[in-house]
Design a protein around this motif. Structure first.
Motif, mmCIF file in Angstrom:
data_model
loop_
_atom_site.group_PDB
_atom_site.id
_atom_site.type_symbol
_atom_site.label_atom_id
_atom_site.label_comp_id
_atom_site.label_asym_id
_atom_site.label_seq_id
_atom_site.Cartn_x
_atom_site.Cartn_y
_atom_site.Cartn_z
ATOM 1 N N TYR A 83 0.843 -1.208 0.000
ATOM 2 C CA TYR A 83 0.000 0.000 0.000
ATOM 3 C C TYR A 83 0.873 1.251 0.000
ATOM 4 C CZ TYR A 83 -4.366 -2.536 0.936
ATOM 5 O OH TYR A 83 -5.467 -3.342 0.843
ATOM 6 N N TYR A 84 1.885 1.272 0.847
ATOM 7 C CA TYR A 84 2.762 2.440 0.950
ATOM 8 C C TYR A 84 3.446 2.728 -0.383
ATOM 9 C CZ TYR A 84 7.213 4.799 1.865
ATOM 10 O OH TYR A 84 8.306 5.627 1.801
ATOM 11 N N ARG A 85 4.008 1.707 -1.001
ATOM 12 C CA ARG A 85 4.741 1.882 -2.262
ATOM 13 C C ARG A 85 3.815 2.362 -3.377
ATOM 14 N NH1 ARG A 85 6.455 -1.358 -6.656
ATOM 15 N NH2 ARG A 85 8.601 -0.930 -7.322
ATOM 16 N N TYR A 86 2.634 1.801 -3.455
ATOM 17 C CA TYR A 86 1.683 2.180 -4.500
ATOM 18 C C TYR A 86 1.228 3.632 -4.341
ATOM 19 C CZ TYR A 86 -2.575 2.129 -7.331
ATOM 20 O OH TYR A 86 -3.552 2.427 -8.253
ATOM 21 N N LEU A 87 0.884 4.010 -3.110
ATOM 22 C CA LEU A 87 0.422 5.381 -2.874
ATOM 23 C C LEU A 87 1.556 6.386 -3.000
ATOM 24 C CD1 LEU A 87 -1.979 4.648 0.116
ATOM 25 C CD2 LEU A 87 -2.640 5.445 -2.154
ATOM 26 N N LEU A 88 2.783 6.000 -2.625
ATOM 27 C CA LEU A 88 3.929 6.894 -2.778
ATOM 28 C C LEU A 88 4.192 7.179 -4.249
ATOM 29 C CD1 LEU A 88 6.308 8.449 -1.549
ATOM 30 C CD2 LEU A 88 7.634 6.315 -1.632
ATOM 31 N N ARG A 89 4.049 6.169 -5.082
ATOM 32 C CA ARG A 89 4.265 6.374 -6.514
ATOM 33 C C ARG A 89 3.252 7.364 -7.081
ATOM 34 N NH1 ARG A 89 2.827 1.405 -9.479
ATOM 35 N NH2 ARG A 89 4.300 0.484 -7.999
ATOM 36 N N ILE A 90 1.982 7.200 -6.691
ATOM 37 C CA ILE A 90 0.957 8.135 -7.156
ATOM 38 C C ILE A 90 1.238 9.543 -6.629
ATOM 39 C CG2 ILE A 90 -1.502 8.682 -7.107
ATOM 40 C CD1 ILE A 90 -2.077 5.720 -6.809
ATOM 41 N N LYS A 91 1.647 9.622 -5.364
ATOM 42 C CA LYS A 91 1.938 10.914 -4.739
ATOM 43 C C LYS A 91 3.050 11.640 -5.481
ATOM 44 C CE LYS A 91 1.356 13.846 -1.330
ATOM 45 N NZ LYS A 91 0.063 14.489 -1.034
ATOM 46 N N PHE A 92 4.092 10.906 -5.845
ATOM 47 C CA PHE A 92 5.218 11.521 -6.557
ATOM 48 C C PHE A 92 4.767 12.079 -7.908
ATOM 49 C CE2 PHE A 92 8.650 11.189 -9.678
ATOM 50 C CZ PHE A 92 9.598 12.025 -9.097
ATOM 51 N N LEU A 93 3.990 11.312 -8.647
ATOM 52 C CA LEU A 93 3.544 11.763 -9.964
ATOM 53 C C LEU A 93 2.632 12.984 -9.856
ATOM 54 C CD1 LEU A 93 2.811 8.300 -11.642
ATOM 55 C CD2 LEU A 93 4.767 9.817 -12.044
ATOM 56 N N LEU A 94 1.718 12.969 -8.889
ATOM 57 C CA LEU A 94 0.820 14.111 -8.713
ATOM 58 C C LEU A 94 1.583 15.352 -8.264
ATOM 59 C CD1 LEU A 94 -2.261 12.437 -6.962
ATOM 60 C CD2 LEU A 94 -2.148 13.295 -9.304
ATOM 61 N N SER A 95 2.526 15.173 -7.340
ATOM 62 C CA SER A 95 3.290 16.314 -6.814
ATOM 63 C C SER A 95 4.166 16.924 -7.892
ATOM 64 C CB SER A 95 4.161 15.866 -5.630
ATOM 65 O OG SER A 95 3.380 15.283 -4.623
ATOM 66 N N GLY B 149 3.749 16.669 -11.139
ATOM 67 C CA GLY B 149 2.895 17.289 -12.148
ATOM 68 C C GLY B 149 2.356 18.638 -11.708
ATOM 69 N N SER B 150 1.937 18.742 -10.455
ATOM 70 C CA SER B 150 1.410 20.012 -9.934
ATOM 71 C C SER B 150 2.479 21.091 -9.911
ATOM 72 C CB SER B 150 0.853 19.801 -8.521
ATOM 73 O OG SER B 150 -0.178 18.854 -8.516
ATOM 74 N N ALA B 151 3.688 20.718 -9.462
ATOM 75 C CA ALA B 151 4.786 21.690 -9.397
ATOM 76 C C ALA B 151 5.195 22.158 -10.794
ATOM 77 C CB ALA B 151 5.981 21.075 -8.675
ATOM 78 N N LEU B 152 5.284 21.221 -11.730
ATOM 79 C CA LEU B 152 5.670 21.590 -13.099
ATOM 80 C C LEU B 152 4.601 22.448 -13.764
ATOM 81 C CD1 LEU B 152 7.267 18.261 -14.394
ATOM 82 C CD2 LEU B 152 8.446 20.364 -13.715
ATOM 83 N N LEU B 153 3.335 22.149 -13.484
ATOM 84 C CA LEU B 153 2.250 22.954 -14.052
ATOM 85 C C LEU B 153 2.298 24.385 -13.523
ATOM 86 C CD1 LEU B 153 -0.299 23.055 -15.797
ATOM 87 C CD2 LEU B 153 -1.616 22.321 -13.804
ATOM 88 N N LEU B 154 2.567 24.537 -12.238
ATOM 89 C CA LEU B 154 2.675 25.879 -11.669
ATOM 90 C C LEU B 154 3.873 26.618 -12.255
ATOM 91 C CD1 LEU B 154 1.662 28.015 -9.735
ATOM 92 C CD2 LEU B 154 2.923 26.900 -7.884
ATOM 93 N N LEU B 155 4.983 25.914 -12.449
ATOM 94 C CA LEU B 155 6.159 26.525 -13.095
ATOM 95 C C LEU B 155 5.816 27.007 -14.504
ATOM 96 C CD1 LEU B 155 9.097 24.137 -12.088
ATOM 97 C CD2 LEU B 155 8.880 26.559 -11.493
#
Length: 329
Positions: free
Chosen positions: A88-100, A102-108
């Motif tokens: 569970y931790y590994r799966y959610l961490l992977r999603i978290k990394f991609l979302l984070s 993506g959000s940071a790059l979009l704001l940039l």
């Protein structure tokens, strides 16, 4: 001691530490707001509020319920299926990394159009750039903070908040006094990046000690569709709540001068501070509720509602009677 007594003792202890953490967080936030409001011009404080609110809306898309999903599924797995904790931790961490990311790059990518065409103020271009880095780090800070709730070691949350609020003031004050006026906003957000990075290191270090199961290496099959469904159900709530909190400053920033946004933000910070202090820290209930039967869950919810009513009405009266004098102060 019976399970009921254990539950009551755990709830009282966690409530105490969660409330302590909340008091530290809100008092620190109010003090930080007062310092910024006093040492920045009304215009610069308004610009800070605009950039911060914009960054927080983008930060919403770095979560979308992932933090709550981590808390829910790790708490359940530790109680019932420990071998699935790492999966569970590994799966959610992977999603978290991609979302984070993506959000940071979009704001940039949107930093220039936002500053040039939406807010028509080039002074916020660089602060938005730095705030993109800030929300990327903050996303993981909030993610790993859930481990304290999973382990039901809420006292670590109080330590984390004490470090965060103290460092934020200590690091930001020299910036406000030493940096040239045109770069103060960049300096404030750079200080936030540094503080958030330090806090993240603290959380990861102790989080992995408190929940050693996330250090596992073997992957066990989990129901990913069920996890995605849980996250999806929280997505609308996450987006709507964050827009409710920060969209007002952005709308005001588009139509009014920055200093008016600053005045409004000081007043709203007082109100939301009282709301957060009066509200019961319901997040501490999730690890406990996953272990209860429906009847005991209903009993816990009824007690929580009574607690909220006991504190919220006096807080409302306090805001009405004393709000004008606190703002003057």
């Amino acid at each position: 001691m019976s399970n009921k007594d254990d539950l009551k003792k755990s709830l009282i202890k966690n409530s105490f530490w969660s409330f302590t953490s909340l008091i530290i967080s809100r008092l620190g936030a109010i003090l930080f707001t007062v310092i910024l409001a006093r040492l920045l011009t009304p215009e610069h404080f308004g610009l800070y509020s605009i950039v911060f609110s914009t960054a927080m809306i983008f930060h919403t898309f770095a979560d979308l319920g992932i933090n709550q999903a981590l808390l829910r599924y790790l708490s359940y797995a530790i109680s019932n299926e420990k071998k699935k904790v790492y999966s569970y931790y590994r799966y959610l961490l992977r999603i978290k990394f991609l979302l984070s990311l993506g959000s940071a790059l979009l704001l940039l990518a949107l930093a220039y159009p936002l500053s040039k065409y939406i807010f028509t103020n080039n002074a916020i271009f660089l602060p938005i750039i730095v705030s993109a880095v800030y929300i990327f780090i903050l996303a993981f800070e909030n993610f790993y903070t859930q481990l304290f709730y999973v382990a039901e070691k809420i006292e670590y949350l109080s330590i984390k908040e004490a470090i965060n609020q103290s460092l934020r003031i200590i690091v930001t004050l020299p910036v406000l006094y030493l940096v040239a006026s045109s770069y103060k906003l960049v300096g404030v957000f750079s200080a936030s990046v540094l503080v958030s990075l330090i806090v993240l290191c603290f959380i990861v270090f102790y989080g992995k000690k408190l929940v050693p199961e996330i250090r596992g290496k073997s992957i066990v099959a989990i129901d990913k569709s069920k996890v995605r469904g849980f996250v999806g159900s929280l997505t609308i709530i996450s987006i709507s709540s964050i827009f409710f909190m920060y969209a007002d400053s952005i709308v005001l920033g588009i139509f009014l001068q920055p200093e008016y946004v600053g005045y409004y933000k000081v007043a709203s910070s007082l109100i939301f501070g009282l709301i957060n202090i009066a509200a019961f820290p319901t997040i501490i209930l999730l690890p406990i509720l996953t272990k209860l039967n429906p009847r005991n869950k209903a009993l816990v919810f009824n007690n929580v509602f009574r607690y909220i009513a006991m504190f919220s009405f006096p807080a409302m009266l306090m805001a009405i009677v004393l709000g004008k004098y606190i703002l003057r102060l």
